[in-house]
Motif scaffolding. Structure first.
Motif, PDB file in Angstrom:
ATOM      1  N   LEU A   1      -4.335   4.280  -3.252  1.00 28.38           N
ATOM      2  CA  LEU A   1      -3.329   3.720  -2.355  1.00 28.38           C
ATOM      3  C   LEU A   1      -2.628   4.812  -1.559  1.00 28.38           C
ATOM      4  O   LEU A   1      -2.320   4.639  -0.373  1.00 28.38           O
ATOM      5  CB  LEU A   1      -2.308   2.911  -3.158  1.00 28.38           C
ATOM      6  CG  LEU A   1      -2.814   1.609  -3.773  1.00 28.38           C
ATOM      7  CD1 LEU A   1      -1.775   1.010  -4.727  1.00 28.38           C
ATOM      8  CD2 LEU A   1      -3.158   0.605  -2.683  1.00 28.38           C
TER       9      LEU A   1
ATOM     10  N   MET B   1       0.836  -1.200   0.000  1.00 29.18           N
ATOM     11  CA  MET B   1       0.000   0.000   0.000  1.00 29.18           C
ATOM     12  C   MET B   1       0.873   1.253   0.000  1.00 29.18           C
ATOM     13  O   MET B   1       0.626   2.195  -0.769  1.00 29.18           O
ATOM     14  CB  MET B   1      -0.907  -0.005   1.226  1.00 29.18           C
ATOM     15  CG  MET B   1      -1.755   1.251   1.390  1.00 29.18           C
ATOM     16  SD  MET B   1      -2.677   1.230   2.945  1.00 29.18           S
ATOM     17  CE  MET B   1      -1.335   1.331   4.134  1.00 29.18           C
TER      18      MET B   1
ATOM     19  N   THR C   1       0.633   0.334 -11.080  1.00 23.43           N
ATOM     20  CA  THR C   1      -0.319  -0.293 -10.160  1.00 23.43           C
ATOM     21  C   THR C   1      -1.287  -1.232 -10.863  1.00 23.43           C
ATOM     22  O   THR C   1      -1.989  -1.997 -10.205  1.00 23.43           O
ATOM     23  CB  THR C   1      -1.129   0.773  -9.410  1.00 23.43           C
ATOM     24  OG1 THR C   1      -1.846   1.584 -10.359  1.00 23.43           O
ATOM     25  CG2 THR C   1      -0.228   1.646  -8.562  1.00 23.43           C
TER      26      THR C   1
ATOM     27  N   THR D   1      -5.953   4.078  -9.218  1.00 22.90           N
ATOM     28  CA  THR D   1      -5.576   3.232  -8.090  1.00 22.90           C
ATOM     29  C   THR D   1      -4.390   3.782  -7.320  1.00 22.90           C
ATOM     30  O   THR D   1      -4.279   3.571  -6.106  1.00 22.90           O
ATOM     31  CB  THR D   1      -5.250   1.818  -8.590  1.00 22.90           C
ATOM     32  OG1 THR D   1      -4.296   1.905  -9.670  1.00 22.90           O
ATOM     33  CG2 THR D   1      -6.495   1.118  -9.092  1.00 22.90           C
ATOM     34  N   GLN D   2      -3.475   4.463  -7.993  1.00 26.27           N
ATOM     35  CA  GLN D   2      -2.301   5.000  -7.296  1.00 26.27           C
ATOM     36  C   GLN D   2      -2.707   6.064  -6.293  1.00 26.27           C
ATOM     37  O   GLN D   2      -2.132   6.171  -5.203  1.00 26.27           O
ATOM     38  CB  GLN D   2      -1.264   5.537  -8.298  1.00 26.27           C
ATOM     39  CG  GLN D   2      -1.544   6.909  -8.882  1.00 26.27           C
ATOM     40  CD  GLN D   2      -2.607   6.887  -9.991  1.00 26.27           C
ATOM     41  OE1 GLN D   2      -3.253   5.871 -10.221  1.00 26.27           O
ATOM     42  NE2 GLN D   2      -2.771   8.023 -10.648  1.00 26.27           N
TER      43      GLN D   2
ATOM     44  N   GLY E   1       2.706   1.353  -3.365  1.00 26.63           N
ATOM     45  CA  GLY E   1       1.747   1.628  -4.436  1.00 26.63           C
ATOM     46  C   GLY E   1       1.344   3.080  -4.492  1.00 26.63           C
ATOM     47  O   GLY E   1       1.025   3.609  -5.569  1.00 26.63           O
TER      48      GLY E   1
ATOM     49  N   THR F   1      -2.702   5.184   2.507  1.00 25.63           N
ATOM     50  CA  THR F   1      -1.470   5.329   3.283  1.00 25.63           C
ATOM     51  C   THR F   1      -1.570   6.498   4.250  1.00 25.63           C
ATOM     52  O   THR F   1      -1.149   6.401   5.413  1.00 25.63           O
ATOM     53  CB  THR F   1      -0.262   5.525   2.346  1.00 25.63           C
ATOM     54  OG1 THR F   1      -0.152   4.398   1.468  1.00 25.63           O
ATOM     55  CG2 THR F   1       1.023   5.674   3.134  1.00 25.63           C
TER      56      THR F   1
END
Length: 274
Positions: free
Chosen positions: A242, A29, A40, A238-239, A32, A246
């Motif tokens: 993530l 995570m 990703t 998606t990046q 990413g 985080t």
């Protein structure tokens, strides 16, 4: 040469495997969140970003008010921690050191409350908060969590390991219950109090279902609710998802690594031995 104990070796191998399984999602995570969209989504997956994209975090803050989410979460988690810890401290002291009529019956009632799952009363609490006009307010977010029977009983077992002779001696010396709590009990129970406070803060930081029910304005969302909304709004990026995840988890991880020794000491109660 020492004989190899294969049982110990097997146990460590199994622990290592489960540790990797547990830790890997968190590590991926974090990594990413520094990858590009292509990294990703590639198959096989990329495990290390070629060029860390620190700009992903700037994009997260520009697309959603995560600063406000952090502030809301910090306020609610801090308030619930301070008030619930104070209430648990007084309740545990009363159950351990004071003698009053109906004490045993009250203990039975409190123990029975531990058997009631929070989900069973959440809609009753929601109805009460709604009727009081406290939706989309800090008070509505924290009110049901200002006391905890579980934390009180944890501290009760902690205080019970302290000799009652100390309490009786302080009373003979003329100390009041209030003075005994703050001058003797609290300093002797710092490990347990710290553990309860940290557990309460983590619980408040990770809360999801209750804030989801009592807030429908973006300005009052907490981190986990804001992360859910951001995941829907960001679509297939998606990046960024993530990176946002985080941001949500990292403060608690840092908090744990800083105070892990105090947590362990509070659980095993080493500071009361001897």
């Amino acid at each position: 040469m020492k004989k190899i104990r294969w049982g110990v070796v097997v146990a460590y191998v199994i622990l290592a495997i489960f540790a990797i399984i547990t830790v890997f999602p968190f590590i991926y995570m974090i990594l990413g969140g520094l990858m590009s969209f292509q990294e990703t989504t590639t198959i096989p997956p990329t495990l290390w970003p070629k060029n860390p994209q620190w700009s992903n975090y700037a994009k997260v803050f520009s697309q959603a008010p995560f600063g406000r989410y952090f502030l809301n979460t910090f306020i609610t988690a801090s308030v619930t921690t301070i008030v619930s810890l104070f209430n648990a401290l007084l309740g545990a002291f009363a159950m351990v050191n004071l003698h009053f009529k109906g004490k045993h019956f009250i203990q039975i009632i409190l123990l029975s409350l531990l058997m009631v799952p929070g989900e069973a009363i959440i809609f009753t609490n929601y109805s009460t908060i709604a009727q009081m006009g406290l939706l989309n307010t800090y008070i509505g977010l924290v009110l049901p969590f200002l006391t905890s029977v579980f934390y009180m009983y944890y501290l009760q077992s902690y205080f019970g390991s302290i000799s009652k002779i100390i309490y009786k001696a302080s009373m003979i010396d003329g100390a009041s219950d209030w003075e005994y709590i703050w001058r003797i009990l609290v300093p002797m129970s710092k490990g347990g109090l710290f553990t309860v406070g940290l557990l309460s803060f983590i619980s408040g930081w990770n809360s999801f279902l209750w804030p989801l029910l009592v807030t429908n304005e973006d300005s009052m969302r907490l981190l986990n609710n804001g992360l859910t909304a951001f995941t829907s709004d960001s679509g297939s990026e998606t990046q960024l998802q993530l990176a946002a995840a985080t941001l949500t988890v990292l403060p608690i991880l840092i908090l744990y690594f800083i105070f892990r020794k105090q947590i362990i000491r509070g659980v095993v109660r080493n500071d009361l031995k001897g």
